[in-house]
Structures are given as structure tokens and as C-alpha cells.
Scaffold this active site. Structure first.
Site, PDB file in Angstrom:
ATOM      1  N   HIS A   1      10.743  -1.725  45.312  1.00  0.00           N
ATOM      2  CA  HIS A   1      10.434  -2.491  44.107  1.00  0.00           C
ATOM      3  C   HIS A   1      11.615  -2.435  43.137  1.00  0.00           C
ATOM      4  O   HIS A   1      12.509  -1.601  43.298  1.00  0.00           O
ATOM      5  CB  HIS A   1       9.175  -1.932  43.436  1.00  0.00           C
ATOM      6  CG  HIS A   1       8.035  -1.751  44.382  1.00  0.00           C
ATOM      7  ND1 HIS A   1       7.768  -0.533  44.999  1.00  0.00           N
ATOM      8  CD2 HIS A   1       7.117  -2.626  44.842  1.00  0.00           C
ATOM      9  CE1 HIS A   1       6.715  -0.673  45.797  1.00  0.00           C
ATOM     10  NE2 HIS A   1       6.306  -1.932  45.722  1.00  0.00           N
TER      11      HIS A   1
ATOM     12  N   SER B   1       2.109  -5.459  45.178  1.00  0.00           N
ATOM     13  CA  SER B   1       2.717  -4.477  44.275  1.00  0.00           C
ATOM     14  C   SER B   1       3.713  -5.075  43.297  1.00  0.00           C
ATOM     15  O   SER B   1       4.060  -4.446  42.296  1.00  0.00           O
ATOM     16  CB  SER B   1       3.423  -3.387  45.093  1.00  0.00           C
ATOM     17  OG  SER B   1       4.412  -3.950  45.935  1.00  0.00           O
TER      18      SER B   1
ATOM     19  N   ASP C   1      12.875   1.909  43.504  1.00  0.00           N
ATOM     20  CA  ASP C   1      12.512   2.920  44.505  1.00  0.00           C
ATOM     21  C   ASP C   1      12.859   2.497  45.939  1.00  0.00           C
ATOM     22  O   ASP C   1      12.382   3.101  46.887  1.00  0.00           O
ATOM     23  CB  ASP C   1      11.019   3.237  44.415  1.00  0.00           C
ATOM     24  CG  ASP C   1      10.134   2.002  44.614  1.00  0.00           C
ATOM     25  OD1 ASP C   1      10.677   0.927  44.936  1.00  0.00           O
ATOM     26  OD2 ASP C   1       8.905   2.116  44.449  1.00  0.00           O
TER      27      ASP C   1
END
Length: 370
Positions: free
Chosen positions: A344, A37, A341
């Protein structure tokens, strides 16, 4: 024009050319990104119905730069986006964007990274009673995509060397999820530490594979200081103040990341000896993050360890009510935050990490200018 004048003009021209080459040492024409991610630009949200419903598929993800969700796990651009811009290349398209309306969308490389992915195959975790999501796309699968792409664009075989001689391969960051699945499913630190040689081995094997395919510039990033992330700070609190460093990060978790990074650097050193003609560079994500956390880059130090998009507790993070869920607020100015968040980073943090990394990595990259 006199002979002297012509000679001077030639010297000036040569000087100007040398400046251009000195400031732009390598004419990279494509990037191939593997990972999770930290670098996914839209593969997960195209990876079946589960991926399509992931948080990064909807607002507020992407709100700052793209004004829509693109599958990036941030409010805006990622480090791979800043690297592409630095090299004067278009932003990388995700590999699964096969229905792209742009016929030349993969001319400047491909992004194979998928959020949630691991360095190791899912069978490794199953053997240890660990659950990994069905959308897991480990390095082995990403490598298959890479080879399939080269076969379709370079016709395979020796010609792939020509395709890759002015390319940059980003082998991660990956491996963080291999440990995450252990930490968040109750495995002991001792057991998770035993995974490190396997994870490093998988990353090293993947790097060796792309080199044998023809890659001449390979960057292998290390892990972040995860003890500074809201998700870890919230999930694994320690009552002893001495367990935290001067910035409030959990020391034992950062030491774990350093253990991974040290073993990875040893493996990279071996690869460099095995392939002396290939540029293999360690991407120091650990210190790039520390540069942002400890530096003066315009971020608000009072929220350095808090989520911009999140709710609850000392770090504005709740695993049961994550960013994008109903009722979870977003901070007014993400540019003041490091964490987007809780898991990240914000576009601003990635921008400064990228600046740190590009200054370290790009001078080492080589190109065939012929």
C-alpha cells in the site's frame, strides 16, 4: 438606489453565483465506497477476530495523521479521505462500525470496502484451488450491505432514487486481490489473464446494480501498475534488465494491469451507452500512480520503489516480516516514500494521486440542484 445601480448589483450577484457554481460544479452530499484495502477505513479490523489481529489494526499504521491505527492500510489518510475533504464532507465511517457513538455517522455516506476483498465470490477461487481468507468480503456482500443500508435509511423502493441523486458511488478500486491470490499461489500468467473477463464482469455487474438502485454518479477505478510495487518486485525478480522499464518497474506485470484496465474501459463504454443519463467515469489509478512516480511532488526518487515500513532486499520488503511485525523498522520520513508497506502507499502518495484523480473526475460529476 437607481435602477441602473440595482441592475449592476444584480449582474454582479449573478456573476458571483456563476463563479461559485463553476468552481464547485456539484453539491455531492454523500459518498458510497466499495473496494478493498486501498479504501478500507476500518471494516477489516471489525470483521471478526482474524481481522482484529491484522497489521492495520495496530501501530505503526495510522501514525502520521491519526496517531493511532484506524484500520487504514497506510501511515495516514487514503484517497477516499482526500475525496471526502475535497467535497467538504466528513471522513467516511466503515459500515461495520455499527457501535459508533455518533448517531448520524452515516448521514454522508458509508464505506463498504474491506481489505483483502475480491470482485469475484470466493467460490470462483475454490474452483481453481486457490485459497482466499475467511475475511474475504466480495463485491456481492458489499452490495448486500449497501442495499441493507438504503432500506434502513431510505425505506427502500423508489425513494432510494432520492437518496442517491446527490451521491457519488466509488466502485473500487477492486479486482487487484483477485489476481494477487493467483500470482502468489503459483498460477501462470496465462491462467491469471483468463480471470480478467470474469473480474471485469463482476465489477460491471455491481455498477449496473447500483445504477438500477438509483445512483447517478459512478466512478469505476482501474488497477495500479503493480509492476512498480515492492511486493511484486521482490517476489517476481527477473534477471534480464530489459524486463524493467526506465523507472525499474516490471514491464510484463504493468502490461497485465493495462490489459485489465483496457477491458474495464470497454465495459464502462458499454455501460455508458446502456445508461446515457448516468455519469459513469473511469478512475485512472494507473496513470495517477505514474504521475506520482514520475512527477516532481517532493518524493525521494532514490527510494521510489522501496517500502517505508519494511525490511530486507533491494525494496525493503519481506513477505515473512511485514510492516508491524517485531523488528521491522519504519523510515524516518514517510513523506519521502511512495510505498508504505510494500503493498500500500503512503499518505503523501495517496494525497497526490487523489489530486490527479479529483481534477479528472469531479468536473464530470452532475447533481440535481433542485
Amino acid at each position: 438606489m437607481s435602477t441602473t445601480t440595482k441592475a449592476l448589483s444584480l449582474l454582479v450577484l449573478l456573476f458571483l453565483v456563476s463563479i461559485v457554481y463553476a468552481t464547485d460544479p456539484c453539491l455531492i452530499n454523500s459518498i458510497y465506497q466499495f473496494g478493498d484495502s486501498i479504501a478500507d477505513t476500518g471494516n477489516l479490523i471489525r470483521n471478526g477476530p482474524v481481522g482484529a489481529k491484522s497489521h492495520a489494526a495496530s501501530f505503526p499504521y495510522g501514525q502520521t495523521y491519526f496517531n493511532k491505527a484506524t484500520g487504514r492500510c497506510s501511515n495516514g489518510q487514503l484517497m477516499i479521505d482526500y475525496l471526502s475533504r475535497k467535497l467538504h464532507l466528513p471522513l467516511l465511517n466503515p459500515y461495520l462500525n455499527i457501535n459508533s457513538t455518533y448517531p448520524f455517522s452515516f448521514n454522508n455516506g458509508v464505506n463498504f470496502a474491506v481489505a483483502g476483498s475480491t470482485a469475484l465470490n470466493s467460490s470462483f477461487f475454490a474452483a481453481r484451488n486457490l485459497h482466499v481468507p475467511a475475511t474475504n468480503t466480495p463485491l456481492s456482500t458489499q452490495l448486500s450491505w449497501f442495499k441493507s443500508h438504503l432500506r434502513s435509511t431510505c425505506h427502500g423502493g423508489p425513494s432510494s432514487y432520492d437518496c442517491l441523486k446527490q451521491s457519488l458511488v466509488m466502485m473500487g478500486e477492486i479486482g487487484g486481490n483477485d489476481y494477487n491470490y493467483g500470482f502468489f499461489q503459483g498460477k501462470s500468467m496465462e491462467e491469471i489473464r483468463s480471470y480478467i473477463p470474469y473480474v471485469v464482469g463482476a465489477i460491471t455487474a455491481a455498477a449496473r446494480d447500483v445504477i438500477r438502485t438509483g445512483a447517478v454518479n459512478v466512478v469505476i477505478p482501474g488497477n495500479f501498475p503493480v509492476g512498480c510495487f515492492p511486493i511484486y518486485l521482490t517476489s517476481f525478480p527477473v534477471n534480464d534488465p530489459k524486463a524493467y522499464d526506465d523507472k525499474g518497474c516490471l514491464i510484463h506485470l504493468n502490461e497485465f494491469s493495462m490489459d485489465h484496465n483496457n477491458q474495464l474501459k470497454e465495459a464502462i463504454s458499454s455501460l455508458q451507452k446502456e445508461f446515457p443519463s448516468v455519469v459513469i467515469v473511469y478512475g485512472d489509478y494507473y496513470n495517477a500512480f505514474q504521475y506520482v512516480l514520475r512527477g516532481s511532488v517532493g518524493l525521494d526518487k532514490s527510494v521510489a520503489l522501496k517500502s517505508c515500513c519494511g525490511i530486507g532486499g533491494a525494496y525493503s520488503y519481506d513477505g515473512k516480516r511485514q510492516c508491524g511485525a517485531v523488528g521491522v523498522p519504519v523510515c524516518q520520513n514517510p513523506d519521502k516514500f511512495i510505498s508504505w508497506d510494500g503493498v500500500h502507499l503512503t499518505q503523501k502518495a495517496y494525497r497526490f494521486m487523489s489530486k490527479f484523480l479529483n481534477n479528472m473526475i469531479l468536473p464530470q460529476i452532475k447533481c440535481d440542484r433542485a
